[in-house]
Design an enzyme around this catalytic site. Structure first.
Site, short mmCIF file in Angstrom:
data_model
loop_
_atom_site.label_atom_id
_atom_site.label_comp_id
_atom_site.label_asym_id
_atom_site.label_seq_id
_atom_site.Cartn_x
_atom_site.Cartn_y
_atom_site.Cartn_z
N ASP A 118 -8.98 2.53 -4.80
CA ASP A 118 -8.78 2.16 -3.40
C ASP A 118 -7.45 2.80 -2.99
O ASP A 118 -6.67 3.20 -3.84
CB ASP A 118 -8.80 0.64 -3.18
CG ASP A 118 -7.69 -0.07 -3.93
OD1 ASP A 118 -7.29 0.41 -5.00
OD2 ASP A 118 -7.23 -1.11 -3.45
N LYS A 119 -7.24 2.94 -1.72
CA LYS A 119 -6.04 3.67 -1.30
C LYS A 119 -4.84 2.76 -1.14
O LYS A 119 -3.86 2.86 -1.88
CB LYS A 119 -6.30 4.40 0.04
CG LYS A 119 -5.07 5.11 0.59
CD LYS A 119 -5.35 5.79 1.92
CE LYS A 119 -5.47 4.84 3.09
NZ LYS A 119 -4.19 4.26 3.54
#
Ligand code: ADP
Ligand code: MG
Length: 317
Positions: free
Chosen positions: A10-11
Site C-alpha cells: 500500500d502507498k
C-alpha cells in the site's frame, strides 16, 4: 511464504511516511481559507485517516476553534461526509467528483506529488486542499532488494492516478493500481492469483481487511487497525518497507537452505552408507569405516556451516 513471487505494497504510510503536510488551501467560492479549514476540521476531527491528521495539524497550528459535524460517515475509499450547521458537507477524492460528473478545477493538479481532496457543501464545490506526503528513505532500497530476487513489486492505492504514477516512477515499481476501492484491491489479488501468482500484500486500514485475507500472505503494518490485524497472517508493528522485504526474503532463503541441508544430509546416507557397506566392492570401490566416520561428521559440519550462512545472508539483506 517461500512461494511468494508478487508483493503489493500500500502507498500511504508504507512506501511514504503517511505524514501529510497541508501545502495549499484553495477556495473556489467566496469562502476564506480559514472557513474551509474549519469546515474540513468539523468532519475530520475524529478521523484517523492520514489526510485528516494533516488537516487537523494545520488547524492546531492556526489555533482555530472547531465544532464537530453531526452524522459523520466514512465513504470508504472516497472520503467523509457529515452535517454541519444544517448543511451536508463532503470531503472527497478526485474520483468521487468524476463519478458525480463534477468538473475538477484546472489548477488542482499542478504538482504531481500532491494528494488533493475536495470540500463540497450541499454537493457544491467550495474549494480544495492539497497535501503532500514524502517517500520513506527505505522504500527505494527495499524495492530494489525485492526486484533483485525476482519478486514483482506492485502498489495499490486509493490515492489518485497522478500521485500513484509519480511514486511508482520514483521507486521503479513493476506496476501500480491507483484510485482503487477496498473491494477492488481484493479483485486485483484474485486476478493475479488466477495467473498463478503467489501474492503477499501489505495494508493498514479497515478497508484493507478483505484484501489481506485474500492474499496468500497478508501483512498488517504500522498502526494497523484491529480489523486489519485480525485478518492478517503477519503483523508488523512498524511499516518500514525494508522489514517487509526482509520478511518476504526470509521465507524464500530459509526454505532454500532447508532443502540444501536435506540434500547434504541425505547425500551422506544415500551414497556413503552403501559404499561403506561394500555395494561397489566388486569394482574395488569401498569406504573404510574410518573414512565413513569422517564423511559422516563432514556432512554434519556442512549442514551446520550452511545454516550459519543463512544467518549471514539474512543479516546482509
Ligand atoms: P489508501 O489507504 O490507499 O490511501 P483510502 O481508501 O484510505 O486509500 O482513501 C482513498 C482516497 O479517499 C484518499 O486518497 C482521499 O482522496 C479519500 N479519503 C478517504 N478518507 C478520507 C478522509 N477522511 N478525508 C479526506 N479524504 C479521504
Ligand atoms: Mg488506507
Amino acid at each position: 511464504m517461500r512461494k511468494v513471487d508478487t508483493l503489493i505494497f500500500d502507498k500511504t504510510g508504507t512506501l511514504t511516511t503517511g505524514e501529510f503536510g497541508l501545502s495549499r488551501i484553495v477556495p473556489t467560492s467566496d469562502h476564506s481559507e480559514e472557513d474551509l479549514l474549519k469546515m474540513a476540521a468539523s468532519l475530520e476531527s475524529r478521523s484517523e485517516h492520514p489526510i485528516a491528521t494533516g488537516i487537523l495539524k494545520k488547524v492546531r497550528e492556526k489555533d482555530l476553534s472547531i465544532s464537530e459535524a453531526k452524522n459523520i460517515e466514512n465513504l470508504t475509499g472516497k472520503g467523509i461526509t457529515g452535517k454541519w450547521n444544517g448543511k451536508t458537507l463532503h470531503i472527497v477524492s478526485p474520483g468521487y467528483l468524476k463519478e458525480n460528473d463534477m468538473e475538477l478545477p484546472d489548477d488542482a493538479f499542478q504538482d504531481k506529488s500532491e494528494t488533493v481532496v475536495f470540500l463540497l457543501e450541499e454537493g457544491r464545490l467550495l474549494g480544495y486542499f492539497a497535501l503532500s506526503d514524502q517517500l520513506r528513505e527505505e522504500s527505494l532500497e527495499a524495492v530494489k532488494t525485492l526486484k533483485d530476487k525476482d519478486i514483482e513489486v506492485l502498489m495499490a492505492t486509493g490515492d489518485n492516478e497522478r500521485v500513484a504514477g509519480a511514486v511508482a516512477k520514483k521507486l521503479g515499481l513493476d506496476g501500480y493500481f491507483a484510485e482503487v476501492l477496498p473491494e477492488e484491491k481484493q479483485e486485483i489479488i484474485r486476478d493475479l492469483q488466477q495467473k498463478k501468482k503467489w501474492v503477499a500484500m501489505t495494508g493498514d486500514g479497515v478497508n484493507d481487511a478483505p484484501a489481506l485475507a485474500q492474499a496468500q500472505i497478508g501483512i498488517a503494518v504500522g498502526s494497523g487497525t484491529d480489523v486489519a490485524a485480525e485478518t492478517a497472517d503477519i503483523i508488523l508493528v512498524n511499516s518500514n518497507p525494508k522489514d517487509i522485504a526482509k520478511l518476504i526474503l526470509f521465507g524464500t532463503i530459509t526454505h532454500r537452505k532447508i532443502i540444501q541441508n536435506l540434500i547434504w544430509a541425505a547425500g551422506y546416507n544415500v551414497i556413503a552408507i552403501p559404499l561403506a557397506a561394500g555395494v561397489l566392492s566388486r569394482w574395488g570401490v569401498t569406504i573404510s569405516p574410518a573414512l565413513g566416520a569422517v564423511l559422516m561428521s563432514l556432512s554434519t559440519v556442512i549442514v551446520a556451516i550452511n545454516a550459519q550462512w543463512l544467518k549471514k545472508q539474512l543479516a546482509e539483506l
